[in-house]
Design a protein around this motif. Structure first.
Motif, mmCIF file in Angstrom:
data_model
loop_
_atom_site.group_PDB
_atom_site.id
_atom_site.type_symbol
_atom_site.label_atom_id
_atom_site.label_comp_id
_atom_site.label_asym_id
_atom_site.label_seq_id
_atom_site.Cartn_x
_atom_site.Cartn_y
_atom_site.Cartn_z
ATOM 1 N N ASP A 100 0.837 -1.201 0.000
ATOM 2 C CA ASP A 100 0.000 0.000 0.000
ATOM 3 C C ASP A 100 0.875 1.256 0.000
ATOM 4 O O ASP A 100 1.622 1.488 0.943
ATOM 5 C CB ASP A 100 -0.901 -0.019 1.235
ATOM 6 C CG ASP A 100 -1.832 1.184 1.270
ATOM 7 O OD1 ASP A 100 -1.729 2.048 0.373
ATOM 8 O OD2 ASP A 100 -2.655 1.253 2.194
ATOM 9 N N PRO A 101 0.795 2.074 -1.064
ATOM 10 C CA PRO A 101 1.662 3.250 -1.170
ATOM 11 C C PRO A 101 1.417 4.290 -0.076
ATOM 12 O O PRO A 101 2.312 5.045 0.270
ATOM 13 C CB PRO A 101 1.299 3.847 -2.535
ATOM 14 C CG PRO A 101 0.635 2.746 -3.276
ATOM 15 C CD PRO A 101 -0.050 1.912 -2.239
ATOM 16 N N TYR A 114 7.625 1.114 -6.678
ATOM 17 C CA TYR A 114 8.886 1.853 -6.626
ATOM 18 C C TYR A 114 8.606 3.283 -6.214
ATOM 19 O O TYR A 114 7.724 3.931 -6.777
ATOM 20 C CB TYR A 114 9.560 1.819 -8.003
ATOM 21 C CG TYR A 114 10.857 2.568 -8.091
ATOM 22 C CD1 TYR A 114 11.959 2.180 -7.332
ATOM 23 C CD2 TYR A 114 10.995 3.664 -8.945
ATOM 24 C CE1 TYR A 114 13.161 2.868 -7.417
ATOM 25 C CE2 TYR A 114 12.191 4.354 -9.033
ATOM 26 C CZ TYR A 114 13.263 3.945 -8.262
ATOM 27 O OH TYR A 114 14.452 4.626 -8.360
ATOM 28 N N ARG A 115 9.346 3.774 -5.221
ATOM 29 C CA ARG A 115 9.159 5.157 -4.783
ATOM 30 C C ARG A 115 10.385 5.980 -5.167
ATOM 31 O O ARG A 115 11.500 5.615 -4.837
ATOM 32 C CB ARG A 115 8.923 5.212 -3.275
ATOM 33 C CG ARG A 115 8.741 6.636 -2.784
ATOM 34 C CD ARG A 115 8.176 6.669 -1.380
ATOM 35 N NE ARG A 115 6.777 6.266 -1.369
ATOM 36 C CZ ARG A 115 6.075 6.015 -0.268
ATOM 37 N NH1 ARG A 115 6.649 6.097 0.898
ATOM 38 N NH2 ARG A 115 4.806 5.663 -0.339
ATOM 39 N N GLN A 138 7.172 10.446 -6.223
ATOM 40 C CA GLN A 138 6.262 9.548 -6.956
ATOM 41 C C GLN A 138 6.363 8.123 -6.420
ATOM 42 O O GLN A 138 7.449 7.615 -6.181
ATOM 43 C CB GLN A 138 6.606 9.534 -8.451
ATOM 44 C CG GLN A 138 6.088 10.751 -9.189
ATOM 45 C CD GLN A 138 6.180 10.592 -10.695
ATOM 46 O OE1 GLN A 138 6.845 9.688 -11.208
ATOM 47 N NE2 GLN A 138 5.525 11.481 -11.417
ATOM 48 N N THR A 139 5.214 7.512 -6.239
ATOM 49 C CA THR A 139 5.179 6.094 -5.902
ATOM 50 C C THR A 139 4.538 5.399 -7.098
ATOM 51 O O THR A 139 3.370 5.627 -7.396
ATOM 52 C CB THR A 139 4.366 5.832 -4.626
ATOM 53 O OG1 THR A 139 4.820 6.722 -3.610
ATOM 54 C CG2 THR A 139 4.536 4.400 -4.157
ATOM 55 N N TYR A 176 1.298 7.411 -7.903
ATOM 56 C CA TYR A 176 0.985 8.424 -6.894
ATOM 57 C C TYR A 176 1.932 9.603 -7.031
ATOM 58 O O TYR A 176 3.134 9.436 -7.110
ATOM 59 C CB TYR A 176 1.116 7.829 -5.491
ATOM 60 C CG TYR A 176 -0.029 6.927 -5.127
ATOM 61 C CD1 TYR A 176 -0.078 5.618 -5.604
ATOM 62 C CD2 TYR A 176 -1.070 7.369 -4.325
ATOM 63 C CE1 TYR A 176 -1.133 4.787 -5.286
ATOM 64 C CE2 TYR A 176 -2.128 6.542 -3.998
ATOM 65 C CZ TYR A 176 -2.155 5.256 -4.483
ATOM 66 O OH TYR A 176 -3.200 4.438 -4.171
ATOM 67 N N TRP A 177 1.338 10.813 -7.078
ATOM 68 C CA TRP A 177 2.097 12.051 -6.959
ATOM 69 C C TRP A 177 1.852 12.465 -5.522
ATOM 70 O O TRP A 177 0.734 12.913 -5.207
ATOM 71 C CB TRP A 177 1.564 13.112 -7.904
ATOM 72 C CG TRP A 177 1.561 12.762 -9.359
ATOM 73 C CD1 TRP A 177 0.765 11.868 -9.990
ATOM 74 C CD2 TRP A 177 2.409 13.328 -10.369
ATOM 75 N NE1 TRP A 177 1.064 11.838 -11.334
ATOM 76 C CE2 TRP A 177 2.066 12.738 -11.594
ATOM 77 C CE3 TRP A 177 3.415 14.300 -10.349
ATOM 78 C CZ2 TRP A 177 2.693 13.066 -12.792
ATOM 79 C CZ3 TRP A 177 4.041 14.621 -11.541
ATOM 80 C CH2 TRP A 177 3.681 14.002 -12.741
#
Lengths: 222, 213
Positions: free
Chosen positions: A37-38, B87-88, B105-106, B147-148
């Protein structure tokens, strides 16, 4: 007899395939969610994004002076916008002021006909009942008080990236062109910075956010 | 009379069909039943454009399948599974149409393939080690979430996918219905979204195959 046995075998195979399919489906359902989960391990700083937009036709080196609001507008949750001057707001005003000065612009009083005006808005849509989200990239038009800057008769030009949205807290900086307001018969927003994410109303992040927004806007200089 | 002949032909067809089935069953049932189920743990390494998007080996994956052996060495089946790429990036500035966005970013991608497979085993089923090659063709559900900061760009779609695979089965005992399985497979999909211009990964699987009937 043989036929009966065959049928029995087919039924038994079907049953096992069926059972196998159920087991497989259960496994897929239980493991399908085993993604990382990000948002789980995200810090406030990591959650924040700094969005800047500009009028691509504006010549930022043509402006010399600027003035900034003496308080921060607080908008959202369907309320009429009000003005506030908390410790956070003082720090925000000071940070934007010094960032503009470091880019070669001269701070003047608003009565001295500045070329640029700066509006600051804190947006609180955390309890808004309506929800509309066209995307992270869009800006929220900061609270606009035409009387504050002395151009009550003019229409206002909002670039297309302004859209109302969000269920969150955000901070917006609007840079208005007053220099060409009379000639253009409108007050143009030539630059906007939006800070979105967790903790953007926390004064500990002000320097990070303002430095980030100005660093990514190298064109914004005298 | 005519009706009797028809009846006779019907019975003959039945007997032939049953005989054929039994023959096929007998041929492979000598060692183990033809229908098998497998479950594997999977590790996948992104390649090419996927690597540029999410440059991290995925240790969150699994695979499962059903296979029916038509002969001693040829089987057909279906397989599915799951792989999670994550990946982040450190904070960076990304240009937009009229400005820029600074963000951590993710970048994630979840892949769920559903493939029809055909497999060829290089040895007879009574071998100690059974090497094989297989090809899976079908579709894959691609769940793209970038994700931003805490804000997400999402897309979910189905794409064509092809997966050639090389592996070995090692039975636990000569006629055991349970086999150890290890394989390496390449996954390709002409998937295009934002920075991903096509999808390719190399995947390692380890697990068990169980002949159930």
């Amino acid at each position: 007899m043989k036929k009966g046995k065959k049928n029995f075998t087919i039924v038994s195979v079907r049953r096992k395939v069926f059972l196998g399919a159920i087991v497989a489906a259960a496994v897929i359902l239980s493991l399908g969610s085993c993604r990382k989960d990000p948002l789980n391990d995200m810090t406030e700083e990591e959650s924040q994004i700094y969005i800047t937009n500009r009028d691509t036709t504006a010549d930022f080196s043509s402006y010399t002076t600027f003035s900034i609001v003496d308080s921060v507008a607080v908008a959202g949750n369907g309320d009429t916008a009000r003005r506030a001057l908390t410790d956070y707001d003082r720090q925000l005003i000071a940070a934007v002021k010094s960032a503009m000065q470091s880019r070669g612009y001269t701070l003047v009083d608003k009565s001295a006909k500045p070329n640029l005006a700066i509006n600051l808005t804190r947006i609180d849509e955390t309890f808004a009942s309506t929800y509309y989200d066209p995307g992270y990239w869009s800006g929220w038009g900061g609270y606009w008080d035409p009387f504050y800057w002395g151009y009550p008769g003019l229409g206002y030009y909002w670039p297309s990236y302004y859209t109302v949205y969000t269920r969150e807290r955000a901070v917006s900086i609007d840079l208005l062109d007053l220099q060409h307001a009379e000639a253009d018969k409108e007050v143009k927003v030539v630059w906007n910075a939006m800070f979105r994410g967790a903790g953007v109303w926390n004064s500990g992040y002000i320097n990070n956010m303002i430095n980030g927004a100005f660093n990514q806007s190298a064109y914004l200089k005298k | 009379m005519k009706r009797n002949i028809m009846k006779l032909i019907n019975v003959k067809i039945w007997i032939l069909a049953i005989a054929a089935c039994l023959a096929v069953q007998a041929a492979s049932a000598q060692v183990r039943p033809p229908l098998s189920f497998n479950f594997n743990y999977s590790i996948a390494q992104p390649l090419g454009a996927v690597k540029n998007y999410s440059d991290k080996t995925s240790f969150r994956g699994w695979q499962a399948g059903l296979q029916y052996m038509l002969t001693d060495q040829v089987g057909v089946g279906i397989k599915s599974g799951f792989q999670d790429f994550y990946y982040r990036t450190p904070r960076a500035v990304y240009p937009t149409k009229s400005g820029d966005i600074s963000a951590v970013q993710t970048r994630t991608l979840q892949v769920i393939p559903v493939l029809a497979t055909v497999q060829y085993q290089f040895t007879k089923p009574d071998a100690v080690v059974i090497p094989y090659a297989s090809l899976g063709l079908g579709v894959a559900n691609m769940n793209y979430e970038k994700y931003w900061g805490m804000f997400v760009d999402k897309d979910n779609s189905w794409q064509f996918m092809a997966s050639p695979e090389l592996g070995i089965n090692i039975p636990f005992g000569k006629a055991s219905p349970l086999l150890f399985n290890a394989s390496v497979q390449y996954n390709y999909s002409p998937y295009k979204l934002a920075e991903i211009t096509n999808f390719s990964t190399i995947q390692g699987n380890i697990g068990l195959r169980w002949h159930i009937n």
